[in-house]
Design an enzyme around this catalytic site. Structure first.
Site, PDB file in Angstrom:
ATOM      1  N   ASP A 245       0.788  -1.350   0.104  1.00 41.89           N
ATOM      2  CA  ASP A 245      -0.106   0.119  -0.284  1.00 41.89           C
ATOM      3  C   ASP A 245       1.022   1.165  -0.067  1.00 41.89           C
ATOM      4  O   ASP A 245       0.639   2.328  -0.608  1.00 41.89           O
ATOM      5  CB  ASP A 245      -0.903   0.066   1.134  1.00 41.89           C
ATOM      6  CG  ASP A 245      -2.026  -1.162   1.134  1.00 41.89           C
ATOM      7  OD1 ASP A 245      -2.559  -1.452   0.106  1.00 41.89           O
ATOM      8  OD2 ASP A 245      -2.156  -1.603   2.198  1.00 41.89           O
ATOM      9  N   ASN A 269       9.854   2.366  -4.298  1.00 42.24           N
ATOM     10  CA  ASN A 269      10.449   1.262  -3.432  1.00 42.24           C
ATOM     11  C   ASN A 269      11.218   1.925  -2.165  1.00 42.24           C
ATOM     12  O   ASN A 269      11.212   1.258  -1.391  1.00 42.24           O
ATOM     13  CB  ASN A 269      11.631   0.720  -4.490  1.00 42.24           C
ATOM     14  CG  ASN A 269      10.871  -0.310  -5.566  1.00 42.24           C
ATOM     15  OD1 ASN A 269       9.809  -0.961  -5.354  1.00 42.24           O
ATOM     16  ND2 ASN A 269      11.659  -0.469  -6.596  1.00 42.24           N
TER      17      ASN A 269
END
Length: 305
Positions: A245, A269
């Site tokens: 999420d 990331n």
């Protein structure tokens, strides 16, 4: 400041940490029990808002005490909640077991299952929030027919939509064609495209299909070659709940801020890597200031606040 609208689930997480996962019929002793705020929609909204996005939340909570606490949490994270309905069903919940640095989850939709296409259309008819959004996000903890209606609406309004297809369920290719981005993990990819090779499907949906690979990062096809975007190194994994999420919320913020797809994935990331170093689906979501302190943050990235 990017304008992001999230249509999705808003829930309470009940989290148990254990050194042994129980077998059928077995009782084991847990190490700890906590409650925290969750729901994939709310998690993604918080992730975008913490980074500096102007975020509006659409969904439903109950009239119970959990519903009031869930709304207050969104407000405290500077998320606009005038699109959140109060319904008579109990607020959504998730029961999470943490074991061996990973998690398993039982999700109970509750009020989230009552956010119908009719409620969505009534809101769109009386507000211009979706129309004025830079990006809309939705996940599969929202009823299937509501997700499909939202995809159609965003196509008609020419507003890009990011679909995070979690939990996994089938979706026809016509609807996939209408979204700007779809971000399954490997398990969800197998449900969406059963029996198909990942490389083949990636090439079918250039700059649209982004597959998250956990600790291996993410992969997409840019129209010329398949791009593998590695994850950031994390030495202290505490809780992976909500990492996907945070990835989606951070990607939405970065892309809506003007970053290219590959840079947006790299940014996401980093955010996901930071998030798994704390307990809780939302508490680990980083601020932009925390992101800038990370060694992988690119100085060339600029964000308007």
């Amino acid at each position: 400041m990017p304008k992001i609208t999230v249509v999705g689930s808003i829930s309470t997480d009940f989290v148990v940490e254990t050194d042994k996962r129980p077998s059928m019929g077995e009782t084991v002793e847990g190490k700890s029990f906590t409650t925290s705020f969750g729901g994939k929609g709310a998690n993604q909204a918080v992730a975008s808002a913490r980074l500096g996005g102007e975020v509006h939340m659409l969904g439903a909570v109950g009239t119970d005490i959990f519903g009031e606490e869930l709304l207050n949490n969104l407000r405290e994270n500077h998320i606009f909640v005038n699109g959140v309905e109060r319904v008579t069903h109990p607020s959504g919940s998730a029961f999470i077991t943490l074991f061996a640095q990973d998690n398993s989850i039982i999700y109970v939709p509750g009020a989230n299952g009552e956010y119908t296409p009719e409620k969505l259309n009534d809101f769109v008819a009386t507000h211009s929030i979706i129309q004025n959004s830079d990006l809309v996000m939705v996940q599969n903890e929202t009823p299937e027919e509501t997700v499909q209606e939202l995809i159609q609406l965003c196509e008609e309004l020419k507003v890009p939509l990011l679909l995070n297809p979690a939990p996994a369920r089938s979706l026809n290719q016509e609807l996939i064609e209408k979204v700007a981005f779809i971000t399954p993990n490997e398990t969800e990819f197998d449900v969406l495209f059963p029996g198909e090779e990942m490389e083949t499907v990636l090439r079918t949906f250039p700059n649209k299909l982004i597959i998250t690979l956990g600790s291996k990062g993410a992969v997409y096809y840019d129209g010329e070659e398949i791009q593998e975007v590695p994850s950031t190194k994390v030495s202290n994994v505490v809780d992976t709940t909500g990492a996907g999420d945070v990835f989606n919320g951070a990607f939405a913020f970065a892309y809506s801020s003007g970053l290219k797809i590959k840079d947006s994935i790299q940014f996401a990331n980093i955010a996901a890597g930071l998030s798994i170093q704390k307990v809780g689906a939302q508490t680990g979501a980083p601020t932009l200031e925390q992101m800038k302190e990370h060694e992988d943050f690119e100085k060339a990235w600029h964000f308007k606040q």
